[in-house]
Design a protein around this motif. Structure first.
Motif, PDB file in Angstrom:
ATOM      1  N   LYS A  66       0.815  -1.211   0.000  1.00  0.00           N
ATOM      2  CA  LYS A  66       0.000   0.000   0.000  1.00  0.00           C
ATOM      3  C   LYS A  66       0.851   1.264   0.000  1.00  0.00           C
ATOM      4  CE  LYS A  66      -3.095   2.380   3.123  1.00  0.00           C
ATOM      5  NZ  LYS A  66      -2.046   3.371   3.396  1.00  0.00           N
ATOM      6  N   PRO A  68       0.841   5.548   0.570  1.00  0.00           N
ATOM      7  CA  PRO A  68       0.156   6.379   1.569  1.00  0.00           C
ATOM      8  C   PRO A  68      -1.134   6.953   1.014  1.00  0.00           C
ATOM      9  CG  PRO A  68       1.957   7.581   0.556  1.00  0.00           C
ATOM     10  CD  PRO A  68       2.037   6.198   0.009  1.00  0.00           C
ATOM     11  N   VAL A  69      -2.120   7.125   1.863  1.00  0.00           N
ATOM     12  CA  VAL A  69      -3.378   7.728   1.411  1.00  0.00           C
ATOM     13  C   VAL A  69      -3.719   8.954   2.250  1.00  0.00           C
ATOM     14  CG1 VAL A  69      -4.391   5.637   0.418  1.00  0.00           C
ATOM     15  CG2 VAL A  69      -4.702   6.119   2.837  1.00  0.00           C
ATOM     16  N   ASN A  81      -6.498   4.436   7.035  1.00  0.00           N
ATOM     17  CA  ASN A  81      -5.573   3.433   7.576  1.00  0.00           C
ATOM     18  C   ASN A  81      -6.144   2.788   8.825  1.00  0.00           C
ATOM     19  OD1 ASN A  81      -3.470   3.844   5.653  1.00  0.00           O
ATOM     20  ND2 ASN A  81      -3.155   5.828   6.643  1.00  0.00           N
ATOM     21  N   LEU A 240      12.050   9.758   6.740  1.00  0.00           N
ATOM     22  CA  LEU A 240      10.910   8.868   6.480  1.00  0.00           C
ATOM     23  C   LEU A 240      11.018   8.128   5.155  1.00  0.00           C
ATOM     24  CD1 LEU A 240       7.996  11.136   7.730  1.00  0.00           C
ATOM     25  CD2 LEU A 240       8.609   8.887   8.625  1.00  0.00           C
ATOM     26  N   GLU A 256       3.383  -1.289   4.083  1.00  0.00           N
ATOM     27  CA  GLU A 256       3.408   0.108   3.631  1.00  0.00           C
ATOM     28  C   GLU A 256       4.518   0.876   4.332  1.00  0.00           C
ATOM     29  OE1 GLU A 256       0.004   2.441   4.769  1.00  0.00           O
ATOM     30  OE2 GLU A 256      -0.114   1.504   6.727  1.00  0.00           O
ATOM     31  N   HIS A 259       5.923   6.650   6.077  1.00  0.00           N
ATOM     32  CA  HIS A 259       5.610   8.044   5.712  1.00  0.00           C
ATOM     33  C   HIS A 259       4.199   8.207   5.119  1.00  0.00           C
ATOM     34  CE1 HIS A 259       6.014   7.284   1.390  1.00  0.00           C
ATOM     35  NE2 HIS A 259       7.179   6.699   1.603  1.00  0.00           N
ATOM     36  N   GLY A 260       3.807   9.479   4.988  1.00  0.00           N
ATOM     37  CA  GLY A 260       2.503   9.809   4.408  1.00  0.00           C
ATOM     38  C   GLY A 260       2.625  10.198   2.942  1.00  0.00           C
ATOM     39  N   THR A 261       1.669  10.992   2.482  1.00  0.00           N
ATOM     40  CA  THR A 261       1.576  11.294   1.049  1.00  0.00           C
ATOM     41  C   THR A 261       2.547  12.384   0.587  1.00  0.00           C
ATOM     42  OG1 THR A 261      -0.158  12.914   1.531  1.00  0.00           O
ATOM     43  CG2 THR A 261      -0.886  10.681   1.004  1.00  0.00           C
ATOM     44  N   ALA A 262       3.258  12.998   1.530  1.00  0.00           N
ATOM     45  CA  ALA A 262       4.255  14.048   1.230  1.00  0.00           C
ATOM     46  C   ALA A 262       3.758  15.036   0.175  1.00  0.00           C
ATOM     47  CB  ALA A 262       5.578  13.397   0.786  1.00  0.00           C
ATOM     48  N   ASP A 264       4.056  18.061  -0.157  1.00  0.00           N
ATOM     49  CA  ASP A 264       5.014  19.120  -0.524  1.00  0.00           C
ATOM     50  C   ASP A 264       5.919  18.734  -1.697  1.00  0.00           C
ATOM     51  OD1 ASP A 264       5.987  17.216   1.319  1.00  0.00           O
ATOM     52  OD2 ASP A 264       7.530  18.556   2.107  1.00  0.00           O
ATOM     53  N   ASN A 272      11.673   9.655  -2.390  1.00  0.00           N
ATOM     54  CA  ASN A 272      12.592   8.525  -2.227  1.00  0.00           C
ATOM     55  C   ASN A 272      11.743   7.241  -2.151  1.00  0.00           C
ATOM     56  OD1 ASN A 272      14.440   6.646  -1.430  1.00  0.00           O
ATOM     57  ND2 ASN A 272      15.306   7.868   0.231  1.00  0.00           N
TER      58      ASN A 272
HETATM   59  P1  NAI Z   1       4.512  12.882   5.431  1.00  0.00           P
HETATM   60  O1  NAI Z   1       5.148  11.618   5.891  1.00  0.00           O
HETATM   61  O2  NAI Z   1       3.699  12.784   4.204  1.00  0.00           O
HETATM   62  O3  NAI Z   1       5.668  13.969   5.197  1.00  0.00           O
HETATM   63  C1  NAI Z   1       6.526  14.448   6.218  1.00  0.00           C
HETATM   64  C2  NAI Z   1       7.814  14.996   5.580  1.00  0.00           C
HETATM   65  O4  NAI Z   1       8.617  13.904   5.111  1.00  0.00           O
HETATM   66  C3  NAI Z   1       7.548  15.875   4.355  1.00  0.00           C
HETATM   67  O5  NAI Z   1       8.491  16.921   4.341  1.00  0.00           O
HETATM   68  C4  NAI Z   1       7.790  14.946   3.172  1.00  0.00           C
HETATM   69  O6  NAI Z   1       8.230  15.582   2.008  1.00  0.00           O
HETATM   70  C5  NAI Z   1       8.884  14.016   3.718  1.00  0.00           C
HETATM   71  N1  NAI Z   1       8.789  12.681   3.105  1.00  0.00           N
HETATM   72  C6  NAI Z   1       7.886  11.707   3.423  1.00  0.00           C
HETATM   73  N2  NAI Z   1       8.073  10.641   2.659  1.00  0.00           N
HETATM   74  C7  NAI Z   1       9.113  10.905   1.839  1.00  0.00           C
HETATM   75  C8  NAI Z   1       9.769  10.181   0.792  1.00  0.00           C
HETATM   76  N3  NAI Z   1       9.410   8.934   0.453  1.00  0.00           N
HETATM   77  N4  NAI Z   1      10.805  10.779   0.147  1.00  0.00           N
HETATM   78  C9  NAI Z   1      11.189  12.002   0.484  1.00  0.00           C
HETATM   79  N5  NAI Z   1      10.624  12.747   1.450  1.00  0.00           N
HETATM   80  C10 NAI Z   1       9.581  12.211   2.123  1.00  0.00           C
HETATM   81  O7  NAI Z   1       3.648  13.425   6.649  1.00  0.00           O
HETATM   82  P2  NAI Z   1       2.509  14.562   6.718  1.00  0.00           P
HETATM   83  O8  NAI Z   1       2.927  15.728   5.894  1.00  0.00           O
HETATM   84  O9  NAI Z   1       2.263  14.730   8.160  1.00  0.00           O
HETATM   85  O10 NAI Z   1       1.201  13.902   6.114  1.00  0.00           O
HETATM   86  C11 NAI Z   1       0.732  14.152   4.786  1.00  0.00           C
HETATM   87  C12 NAI Z   1      -0.522  13.305   4.512  1.00  0.00           C
HETATM   88  O11 NAI Z   1      -0.195  11.916   4.568  1.00  0.00           O
HETATM   89  C13 NAI Z   1      -1.711  13.501   5.492  1.00  0.00           C
HETATM   90  O12 NAI Z   1      -2.897  13.591   4.712  1.00  0.00           O
HETATM   91  C14 NAI Z   1      -1.748  12.225   6.305  1.00  0.00           C
HETATM   92  O13 NAI Z   1      -3.043  11.873   6.703  1.00  0.00           O
HETATM   93  C15 NAI Z   1      -1.200  11.210   5.315  1.00  0.00           C
HETATM   94  N6  NAI Z   1      -0.549  10.065   5.950  1.00  0.00           N
HETATM   95  C16 NAI Z   1      -0.825   8.823   5.432  1.00  0.00           C
HETATM   96  C17 NAI Z   1      -0.208   7.715   5.947  1.00  0.00           C
HETATM   97  C18 NAI Z   1      -0.519   6.396   5.327  1.00  0.00           C
HETATM   98  O14 NAI Z   1      -1.319   6.283   4.426  1.00  0.00           O
HETATM   99  N7  NAI Z   1       0.081   5.319   5.811  1.00  0.00           N
HETATM  100  C19 NAI Z   1       0.760   7.800   7.070  1.00  0.00           C
HETATM  101  C20 NAI Z   1       1.022   9.151   7.508  1.00  0.00           C
HETATM  102  C21 NAI Z   1       0.373  10.232   6.966  1.00  0.00           C
END
Ligand code: NAI
Length: 335
Positions: A66, A68-69, A81, A240, A256, A259-262, A264, A272
């Protein structure tokens, strides 16, 4: 061929899923993917965050990879989730945290395995608005759920030659809930005399992880503390983008990234894909394709041993697609 439900997900999900599919194909993984949407995209196209077709696919495959959603924040909608974990009773959230390759970090020798209880705690969804000025959330802890995550952690410790389990709670303040979790885990610990058990309060744990992460081994904790500590631990090894995860139940498993959907960096070829690739390796381990999983890990570690291959989150400049190409070329050289 093993049938696997693939949920690409939102944000960077599509990019890292595509990268993962390409690497798995290059490694000739015997997986037959059923690609199904969930999350924001599914809502926009099919009017449901968790479409019935996804549930049907999961019911059949009992195995998923999976991405991220996106869950709408603060709109009274239960996280996708959390819904999946509850529906399929995926009680064990396993997150191995180890630097893949010699990354330039302040911390050496971090090799943690976090076991997070995945169905209870403040994630039970028992919230109420008492008045516009007051809201409450109920924390649920049961002996049964605490003991089964404890058993998963101790069984893993025994199986993989780990020496110590650290039980993390805030039992000095939440004497009834965290006290029950602590006691239930300590009862299970008695069945594993060869594994050392220590108990720490979560605030102290956060500090100790930053000061001496190499002194910890298996971490056993509740849902919310596990969520926070695993992001903290991800930061210790480079972020992450490097940490995979597994949601395990009795007869179902969803793999999965942590990390989340990032949002930004979504759609900018900057994500990554390592965390999702390592999650796919955990899936391969789970279905007894351990050699193949190790081969993909070796390719990843080799690519990450050269700084010129770093993605931006690691201080480099390679995009998702170019990084994936490096991993595939490395796999091909191994054949
Ligand atoms: P996030 O994990 O998406 O991002 C946090 C920081 O880490 C950001 O600066 C992002 O650019 C960086 N980052 C994360 N994964 C990366 C990767 N693979 N490569 C490079 N940089 C990476 O956390 P955030 O911003 O709190 O959540 C964003 C959305 O994601 C929210 O809608 C949240 O609900 C969802 N989410 C979903 C999850 C899932 O489906 N398992 C788990 C955590 C959050």
């Amino acid at each position: 061929m093993k049938k696997v439900t693939l949920i690409p997900g939102d944000g960077i999900g599509k990019e890292i899923s595509q990268a993962t599919l390409e690497v798995l194909a290059a490694a000739k993984a015997p997986l037959d993917f059923d690609v199904v949407m969930a999350g924001q995209e599914a809502y926009e196209k099919e009017g449901a965050y968790l479409p019935q077709r996804l549930l049907d696919s999961l019911d059949e495959s009992r195995l998923a990879l999976k991405g991220p959603v996106m869950t709408p924040i603060g709109q009274g909608f239960s996280s996708i989730n959390v819904q999946l974990r509850k529906k399929y009773d995926l009680y064990c959230n396993f997150r191995p945290i180890k630097a893949p390759g010699p990354l330039p970090l302040r911390y050496e020798g971090v090799n943690l395995a976090i076991f997070r209880e995945n169905t209870e705690d403040l994630y039970a969804g028992l919230e109420e608005e008492v008045s516009p000025e007051e809201a409450r959330s109920i924390k649920v802890i049961t002996r049964q759920a605490s003991q089964r995550i404890a058993r998963a952690a101790y069984d893993y410790a025994l199986r993989s030659g780990r020496k110590k389990v650290t039980i993390v709670t805030k039992a000095n303040i939440m004497k009834k809930t965290d006290g029950l979790f602590l006691r239930a885990c300590q009862e299970v610990a008695q069945d594993y005399p060869s594994i050392k058990t220590e108990t720490l309060l979560v605030d102290n744990m956060a500090m100790q992880l930053v000061l001496h992460p190499e002194t910890f081994d298996v971490i056993l904790t509740e849902n919310l503390y596990g969520d926070i500590l695993s992001d903290l631990a991800a930061g210790l090894i480079g972020g992450l983008g490097l940490v995979p995860g597994a949601n395990l139940g009795r007869d179902m498993a969803i793999f999965e990234s942590v990390h989340g959907t990032a949002p930004d960096i979504a759609g900018r070829d900057m994500a990554n894909p390592t965390a999702m690739l390592l999650s796919a390796c955990l899936l391969l381990d789970h279905i007894d394709q351990k050699d193949l999983a190790q081969k993909i890990r070796r390719a990843l570690y080799q690519v990450l041993s050269d700084k010129k291959n770093y993605t931006q989150d690691l201080g480099g400049s390679l995009g998702t697609r170019a990084f994936t190409k490096e991993v595939i070329q490395c796999l091909e050289r191994m054949d």
